[in-house]
Design a protein around this motif. Sequence first.
Motif, PDB file in Angstrom:
ATOM      1  N   ALA A  42       0.854  -1.191   0.000  1.00  0.00           N
ATOM      2  CA  ALA A  42       0.000   0.000   0.000  1.00  0.00           C
ATOM      3  C   ALA A  42       0.882   1.230   0.000  1.00  0.00           C
ATOM      4  O   ALA A  42       1.974   1.245   0.578  1.00  0.00           O
ATOM      5  CB  ALA A  42      -0.924   0.021   1.213  1.00  0.00           C
TER       6      ALA A  42
ATOM      7  N   LEU B  23       0.251   5.456   0.688  1.00  0.00           N
ATOM      8  CA  LEU B  23      -0.726   6.389   1.235  1.00  0.00           C
ATOM      9  C   LEU B  23      -1.472   7.105   0.107  1.00  0.00           C
ATOM     10  O   LEU B  23      -0.861   7.725  -0.757  1.00  0.00           O
ATOM     11  CB  LEU B  23      -0.024   7.423   2.118  1.00  0.00           C
TER      12      LEU B  23
ATOM     13  N   GLY C  54      -4.377   3.226  -2.355  1.00  0.00           N
ATOM     14  CA  GLY C  54      -5.048   1.943  -2.214  1.00  0.00           C
ATOM     15  C   GLY C  54      -4.120   0.851  -1.729  1.00  0.00           C
ATOM     16  O   GLY C  54      -2.909   1.034  -1.610  1.00  0.00           O
TER      17      GLY C  54
ATOM     18  N   GLU D  83      -5.903   1.570   3.743  1.00  0.00           N
ATOM     19  CA  GLU D  83      -6.016   1.830   2.307  1.00  0.00           C
ATOM     20  C   GLU D  83      -7.025   0.894   1.640  1.00  0.00           C
ATOM     21  O   GLU D  83      -7.485   1.166   0.526  1.00  0.00           O
ATOM     22  CB  GLU D  83      -4.642   1.725   1.639  1.00  0.00           C
TER      23      GLU D  83
END
Length: 267
Positions: free
Chosen positions: A132, A134, A137, A226
Motif C-alpha cells: 500500500a 498512502l 489503495g 487503504e
Amino acid sequence: MISDDLKAELLDVALGAARQAGALLRDGRPADLAVAATKSSPIDVVTEMDIAAEKLITGILAERRPDDGLLGEEGADSPGTSGVRWIVDPLDGTVNYLYGLPSWGVSIAAEYRGETVVGVVAAPMRGETYRAVLGGGAWLGPARLACRPAAPLDQALLGTGFAYVQTRRAHQAEVVARIIPVVRDIRRGGSAALDLCDVAAGRLDGYYERGLNPWDLAAGDLIAREAGALTGGRPGEPASGELTLAATPAVFASLQPLLDEAGAWHD
C-alpha cells in the motif's frame, strides 16, 4: 508533502527488501531450527534466521537509502537525516515459523516525517505480497483490496493475538470470553501483520490485539486503512501498543466500545 516519485521509490525499495528477506527465510530455514536468543519468555524466541533477515534488510536499506532512519525489531534504531524512517519486522510470526506453520511474513513500512506512507508485507509460504501507498489503495498482486461489506457484529469473524507473558495472557482470555458470545467467531493467526492484511483482503471482519510494537503494525495498519478499514486503539486514540484495532467501518463502530469496556487495553 511527499512527492509521488519518492513514494514510488520507497515502495520499490520495500518490495525488493521484503521479497529477498522472505526468500532467505523460506529457503534457508534449517530443519533443526536453532534458537539464537529469547525475548519476554521462553515461548517467544528469536531465531538465527530472524536476525539474518534483519541484517539483509538493513543492508539493502543502507545501500539504497543511506540517509534514512531505521527502527527494527532486532535492535536497529537510527534517526537518519532525510525525513524518511523505515520500520522493519524481519519475521512476524516467529513461533509459526519455528513450528513450520505458513502464517509468517516480512513487514516493512516507510514513514515520512512521522506519517506512514508505504507498507509492504510479504508472506512467502502463502505466495502473497501485500502493498500500500498512502492515498493509492492497497494491493495484492494486480488486485486492489477492499475490506468486507458492512455486517452486524454478531456476524463478524475476528482475529486476535495473545502475549507470551502469562499474566497478560490471563487477562486477554477474560476479554475473549466477553467478546466471543457476541461475534461469529474468533481466530488466532499468530502474525499481527498478516491479520491486518487479512482484514484488508476481506478474510476477517476485524482484528484486535494488545501489546503490539511499532514494527508489528506499521505496514499492516496502512494496508488495512487503504483497503477501507478503520484502525485505531481506545476511542479517539490511534493504534498503539496499548490496543490495536482494525475492522470494517460497521464492525469497528460496534467493537471499539465493547473492547474498551472489556478492558482490552490494559493487563
